[in-house]
Scaffold this motif. Structure first.
Motif, PDB file in Angstrom:
ATOM      1  N   VAL A  42       1.681   9.800 -74.736  1.00 50.57           N
ATOM      2  CA  VAL A  42       0.509  10.591 -74.635  1.00 50.57           C
ATOM      3  C   VAL A  42      -0.511   9.920 -75.440  1.00 50.57           C
ATOM      4  CG1 VAL A  42      -0.272  12.817 -75.415  1.00 50.57           C
ATOM      5  CG2 VAL A  42       1.921  12.670 -74.384  1.00 50.57           C
ATOM      6  N   ALA A  43      -0.165   9.269 -76.535  1.00 52.86           N
ATOM      7  CA  ALA A  43      -1.290   8.697 -77.439  1.00 52.86           C
ATOM      8  C   ALA A  43      -1.696   7.314 -76.654  1.00 52.86           C
ATOM      9  CB  ALA A  43      -0.929   8.394 -78.929  1.00 52.86           C
ATOM     10  N   GLY A  44      -1.100   6.729 -75.642  1.00 53.20           N
ATOM     11  CA  GLY A  44      -1.733   5.853 -75.062  1.00 53.20           C
ATOM     12  C   GLY A  44      -1.300   4.606 -75.492  1.00 53.20           C
ATOM     13  N   ARG A  45      -0.243   4.461 -76.331  1.00 54.99           N
ATOM     14  CA  ARG A  45       0.270   3.178 -77.058  1.00 54.99           C
ATOM     15  C   ARG A  45       1.486   2.607 -76.256  1.00 54.99           C
ATOM     16  NH1 ARG A  45      -1.037   6.236 -81.684  1.00 54.99           N
ATOM     17  NH2 ARG A  45       0.870   7.346 -81.845  1.00 54.99           N
ATOM     18  N   LEU A  46       2.092   3.445 -75.461  1.00 52.63           N
ATOM     19  CA  LEU A  46       3.201   3.091 -74.249  1.00 52.63           C
ATOM     20  C   LEU A  46       2.904   3.501 -72.848  1.00 52.63           C
ATOM     21  CD1 LEU A  46       6.362   3.986 -76.517  1.00 52.63           C
ATOM     22  CD2 LEU A  46       5.246   1.658 -76.289  1.00 52.63           C
ATOM     23  N   ARG A  47       3.596   2.615 -72.032  1.00 51.43           N
ATOM     24  CA  ARG A  47       3.479   3.179 -70.585  1.00 51.43           C
ATOM     25  C   ARG A  47       4.803   3.388 -69.856  1.00 51.43           C
ATOM     26  NH1 ARG A  47       0.281  -0.015 -66.020  1.00 51.43           N
ATOM     27  NH2 ARG A  47       1.369  -1.583 -67.133  1.00 51.43           N
ATOM     28  N   VAL A  48       5.268   4.401 -69.409  1.00 50.81           N
ATOM     29  CA  VAL A  48       6.491   4.335 -68.847  1.00 50.81           C
ATOM     30  C   VAL A  48       6.287   3.697 -67.681  1.00 50.81           C
ATOM     31  CG1 VAL A  48       8.339   5.880 -67.780  1.00 50.81           C
ATOM     32  CG2 VAL A  48       7.010   6.436 -69.974  1.00 50.81           C
ATOM     33  N   LEU A  49       7.357   2.705 -67.155  1.00 52.40           N
ATOM     34  CA  LEU A  49       7.556   2.013 -65.943  1.00 52.40           C
ATOM     35  C   LEU A  49       8.843   2.279 -65.244  1.00 52.40           C
ATOM     36  CD1 LEU A  49       6.320  -1.410 -67.424  1.00 52.40           C
ATOM     37  CD2 LEU A  49       4.921   0.089 -66.102  1.00 52.40           C
ATOM     38  N   GLY A  50       9.229   3.487 -64.693  1.00 51.83           N
ATOM     39  CA  GLY A  50      10.551   3.764 -64.251  1.00 51.83           C
ATOM     40  C   GLY A  50      11.328   4.655 -65.040  1.00 51.83           C
ATOM     41  N   THR A  51      12.653   4.583 -64.892  1.00 51.34           N
ATOM     42  CA  THR A  51      13.437   5.303 -65.820  1.00 51.34           C
ATOM     43  C   THR A  51      13.941   4.767 -66.857  1.00 51.34           C
ATOM     44  OG1 THR A  51      15.328   4.361 -64.632  1.00 51.34           O
ATOM     45  CG2 THR A  51      14.385   6.497 -63.534  1.00 51.34           C
ATOM     46  N   GLN A  52      13.647   3.651 -67.143  1.00 52.42           N
ATOM     47  CA  GLN A  52      14.670   2.874 -68.537  1.00 52.42           C
ATOM     48  C   GLN A  52      13.361   1.810 -68.951  1.00 52.42           C
ATOM     49  OE1 GLN A  52      17.155   3.531 -69.729  1.00 52.42           O
ATOM     50  NE2 GLN A  52      17.541   4.924 -68.030  1.00 52.42           N
ATOM     51  N   ALA A  53      12.353   1.386 -68.361  1.00 52.26           N
ATOM     52  CA  ALA A  53      11.507   0.311 -68.796  1.00 52.26           C
ATOM     53  C   ALA A  53      10.289   1.121 -69.341  1.00 52.26           C
ATOM     54  CB  ALA A  53      11.165  -0.385 -67.717  1.00 52.26           C
ATOM     55  N   VAL A  54       9.809   0.518 -70.545  1.00 55.32           N
ATOM     56  CA  VAL A  54       8.576   0.965 -71.138  1.00 55.32           C
ATOM     57  C   VAL A  54       7.646  -0.320 -71.499  1.00 55.32           C
ATOM     58  CG1 VAL A  54       7.583   2.062 -73.263  1.00 55.32           C
ATOM     59  CG2 VAL A  54       9.780   2.850 -72.385  1.00 55.32           C
ATOM     60  N   HIS A  55       6.309  -0.044 -71.204  1.00 56.84           N
ATOM     61  CA  HIS A  55       5.513  -1.128 -71.309  1.00 56.84           C
ATOM     62  C   HIS A  55       4.861  -0.778 -72.755  1.00 56.84           C
ATOM     63  CE1 HIS A  55       1.319  -3.145 -70.633  1.00 56.84           C
ATOM     64  NE2 HIS A  55       2.121  -4.169 -71.307  1.00 56.84           N
ATOM     65  N   VAL A  56       4.548  -1.785 -73.803  1.00 57.64           N
ATOM     66  CA  VAL A  56       4.263  -1.762 -74.961  1.00 57.64           C
ATOM     67  C   VAL A  56       2.810  -2.165 -74.864  1.00 57.64           C
ATOM     68  CG1 VAL A  56       4.323  -2.022 -77.495  1.00 57.64           C
ATOM     69  CG2 VAL A  56       6.623  -1.825 -76.081  1.00 57.64           C
ATOM     70  N   LEU A  57       1.775  -1.199 -74.915  1.00 59.57           N
ATOM     71  CA  LEU A  57       0.533  -1.879 -74.429  1.00 59.57           C
ATOM     72  C   LEU A  57      -0.145  -2.707 -75.673  1.00 59.57           C
ATOM     73  CD1 LEU A  57      -0.968   1.346 -72.884  1.00 59.57           C
ATOM     74  CD2 LEU A  57      -0.396  -0.515 -71.783  1.00 59.57           C
ATOM     75  N   ALA A  58       0.059  -2.311 -76.712  1.00 56.07           N
ATOM     76  CA  ALA A  58      -0.554  -3.171 -77.897  1.00 56.07           C
ATOM     77  C   ALA A  58       0.333  -4.607 -78.073  1.00 56.07           C
ATOM     78  CB  ALA A  58      -0.269  -2.367 -79.148  1.00 56.07           C
ATOM     79  N   ALA A  59       1.109  -4.737 -77.568  1.00 54.63           N
ATOM     80  CA  ALA A  59       1.845  -6.008 -77.492  1.00 54.63           C
ATOM     81  C   ALA A  59       0.918  -7.259 -76.669  1.00 54.63           C
ATOM     82  CB  ALA A  59       3.311  -6.308 -76.621  1.00 54.63           C
ATOM     83  N   GLY A  60       0.106  -6.912 -76.067  1.00 54.75           N
ATOM     84  CA  GLY A  60      -0.694  -7.852 -75.620  1.00 54.75           C
ATOM     85  C   GLY A  60      -0.194  -8.784 -74.342  1.00 54.75           C
ATOM     86  N   TRP A  61       0.953  -8.437 -73.801  1.00 53.88           N
ATOM     87  CA  TRP A  61       1.601  -9.057 -72.726  1.00 53.88           C
ATOM     88  C   TRP A  61       1.393  -8.071 -71.454  1.00 53.88           C
ATOM     89  CZ3 TRP A  61       3.404 -13.867 -72.011  1.00 53.88           C
ATOM     90  CH2 TRP A  61       3.781 -14.471 -73.081  1.00 53.88           C
ATOM     91  N   TRP A  62       1.143  -8.681 -70.473  1.00 56.51           N
ATOM     92  CA  TRP A  62       1.034  -8.125 -68.947  1.00 56.51           C
ATOM     93  C   TRP A  62       0.718  -9.369 -67.881  1.00 56.51           C
ATOM     94  CZ3 TRP A  62       3.843  -4.517 -67.354  1.00 56.51           C
ATOM     95  CH2 TRP A  62       3.874  -4.299 -65.949  1.00 56.51           C
ATOM     96  N   ASP A  63       1.616  -9.896 -67.489  1.00 62.17           N
ATOM     97  CA  ASP A  63       1.586 -10.925 -66.504  1.00 62.17           C
ATOM     98  C   ASP A  63       2.333 -10.878 -65.225  1.00 62.17           C
ATOM     99  OD1 ASP A  63       3.808 -12.032 -67.470  1.00 62.17           O
ATOM    100  OD2 ASP A  63       2.915 -14.030 -68.311  1.00 62.17           O
TER     101      ASP A  63
END
Length: 122
Positions: A42-63
């Motif tokens: 809700v705070a925009g720090r994590l993004r849910v990617l399916g049932t088990q995976a979570v993207h950590v937005l502040a980690a700086g990775w997305w490729d």
């Protein structure tokens, strides 16, 4: 450091090794509850990617490797990347691929014949 900051620090540390994507199970192992995950989504720090995976937005990775990791995590404990997806995770560069190739181990309680699913054994 507040509880939210500690939670986010744990998530960032885990995500730094896995292209910004972690599983809910990995977060639970470091003490992050499902309610804390929801709070961070809700705070925009994590993004849910399916049932088990979570993207950590502040980690700086997305490729191009991040969706492969998410697909493996969502497929379950017996899954792994195969073929060109595995090569990309291992560092292959300059390769454009279509879909992630994910493989799962067959369930031991199933009956297989000529690679066709026949249902559970009776």
């Amino acid at each position: 450091m507040t509880s939210a900051q500690t939670t986010h620090a744990h998530a960032c540390e885990l995500a730094s090794a896995t292209f910004g994507v972690v599983s809910r199970g990995q977060l639970r192992q470091v003490g992050v509850t499902r309610h804390q995950i929801l709070t961070h989504v809700v705070a925009g720090r994590l993004r849910v990617l399916g049932t088990q995976a979570v993207h950590v937005l502040a980690a700086g990775w997305w490729d191009e490797r991040s969706p492969i990791v998410a697909a493996v995590l969502n497929a379950g404990d017996s899954a792994w990347a195969d073929g060109e997806s595995a090569l990309m995770l291992a560092g292959l560069r300059g390769w454009r691929h279509g879909r992630a190739v994910i493989v799962r181990r067959r369930p031991s309680s199933a009956w297989w014949r000529n690679d066709e699913w026949r249902g559970p054994r009776r």
